[in-house]
Design a protein around this motif. Structure first.
Motif, PDB file in Angstrom:
ATOM      1  N   THR A  13      -1.448   2.178   6.630  1.00  0.00           N
ATOM      2  CA  THR A  13      -0.404   2.932   5.933  1.00  0.00           C
ATOM      3  C   THR A  13       0.910   2.837   6.695  1.00  0.00           C
ATOM      4  N   CYS A  36       4.494   1.196   5.467  1.00  0.00           N
ATOM      5  CA  CYS A  36       5.794   1.867   5.546  1.00  0.00           C
ATOM      6  C   CYS A  36       6.779   1.077   6.405  1.00  0.00           C
ATOM      7  N   ASN A  94       8.326  -1.679   4.545  1.00  0.00           N
ATOM      8  CA  ASN A  94       9.150  -1.197   3.440  1.00  0.00           C
ATOM      9  C   ASN A  94      10.098  -0.106   3.965  1.00  0.00           C
ATOM     10  N   PRO A 112      11.442   4.976   0.186  1.00  0.00           N
ATOM     11  CA  PRO A 112      10.143   5.638   0.313  1.00  0.00           C
ATOM     12  C   PRO A 112       9.025   4.820  -0.329  1.00  0.00           C
ATOM     13  N   SER A 113       7.877   4.831   0.313  1.00  0.00           N
ATOM     14  CA  SER A 113       6.683   4.165  -0.219  1.00  0.00           C
ATOM     15  C   SER A 113       5.883   5.194  -1.004  1.00  0.00           C
ATOM     16  N   VAL A 162       4.891   9.946   9.968  1.00  0.00           N
ATOM     17  CA  VAL A 162       5.566   9.771   8.687  1.00  0.00           C
ATOM     18  C   VAL A 162       6.152  11.103   8.241  1.00  0.00           C
ATOM     19  N   LEU A 170       6.765   8.285   1.061  1.00  0.00           N
ATOM     20  CA  LEU A 170       6.617   8.364   2.512  1.00  0.00           C
ATOM     21  C   LEU A 170       7.573   7.407   3.191  1.00  0.00           C
ATOM     22  N   MET A 171       8.008   7.829   4.346  1.00  0.00           N
ATOM     23  CA  MET A 171       8.796   6.945   5.207  1.00  0.00           C
ATOM     24  C   MET A 171       8.374   7.229   6.645  1.00  0.00           C
TER      25      MET A 171
END
Length: 155
Positions: free
Chosen positions: A13, A17, A20, A24-25, A54, A64-65
């Motif tokens: 995960t 992130c 990306n 935000p994912s 995160v 999420l970031m």
């Protein structure tokens, strides 16, 4: 030593992130990429959020970031946060006295030494290193293919 599925998905995960970083994912996208349930991912996210790996963003464009740069998140820190136990043998448990060699056995010390070496290796590497080939990771995880396709058509 075998790490749990929770730890495996926690690291993945964070890689997602890190690959990306500009937006935000979405939980649904991460879960689909790794073929896991969103419910399971939410359990993992509790650990990642509570340990400051995160942050969550609410709203229509939420998700999420990373809470801090991927270069600052060591794999060892993630493993320590996600794993519930590092007991490599029954004799690691405090209070266990069922082995007659417990006070003079070198095996327990050897396992502690091996665990320390294992964690030292993980501490020497970051999520940024694991996500280094960002383009390939984005391709393999199908992250924002429309935007990349549009960029390729403009070039």
């Amino acid at each position: 030593m075998r790490l749990t599925q929770q730890t495996n998905y926690a690291v993945r995960t964070l890689i997602y992130c890190a690959a990306n970083p500009d937006k935000p994912s979405r939980v649904a996208d991460i879960a689909a990429s790794f073929e896991m349930s969103e419910t399971h991912l939410f359990k993992i996210l509790k650990v990642l959020v509570s340990n400051g790996f995160v942050r969550t963003l609410r709203g229509r464009n939420g998700g999420l970031m990373l809470a801090r740069p991927a270069e600052e998140i060591t794999v060892g820190a993630v493993v320590r946060a996600a794993e519930e136990s590092f007991l490599l043998a029954e004799c690691f448990e405090s209070g266990r006295k069922d082995c007659p060699l417990i006070t003079s056995c070198g095996f327990n010390g050897l396992l502690h030494e091996a665990l320390e070496a294992f964690m030292n290796v993980l501490d020497a590497h970051t999520i940024a290193e694991l996500a280094e080939d960002r383009g390939e990771i984005r391709f393999l995880l199908n992250i924002d293919p429309a935007a990349e396709g549009a960029a390729a058509r403009v070039s």
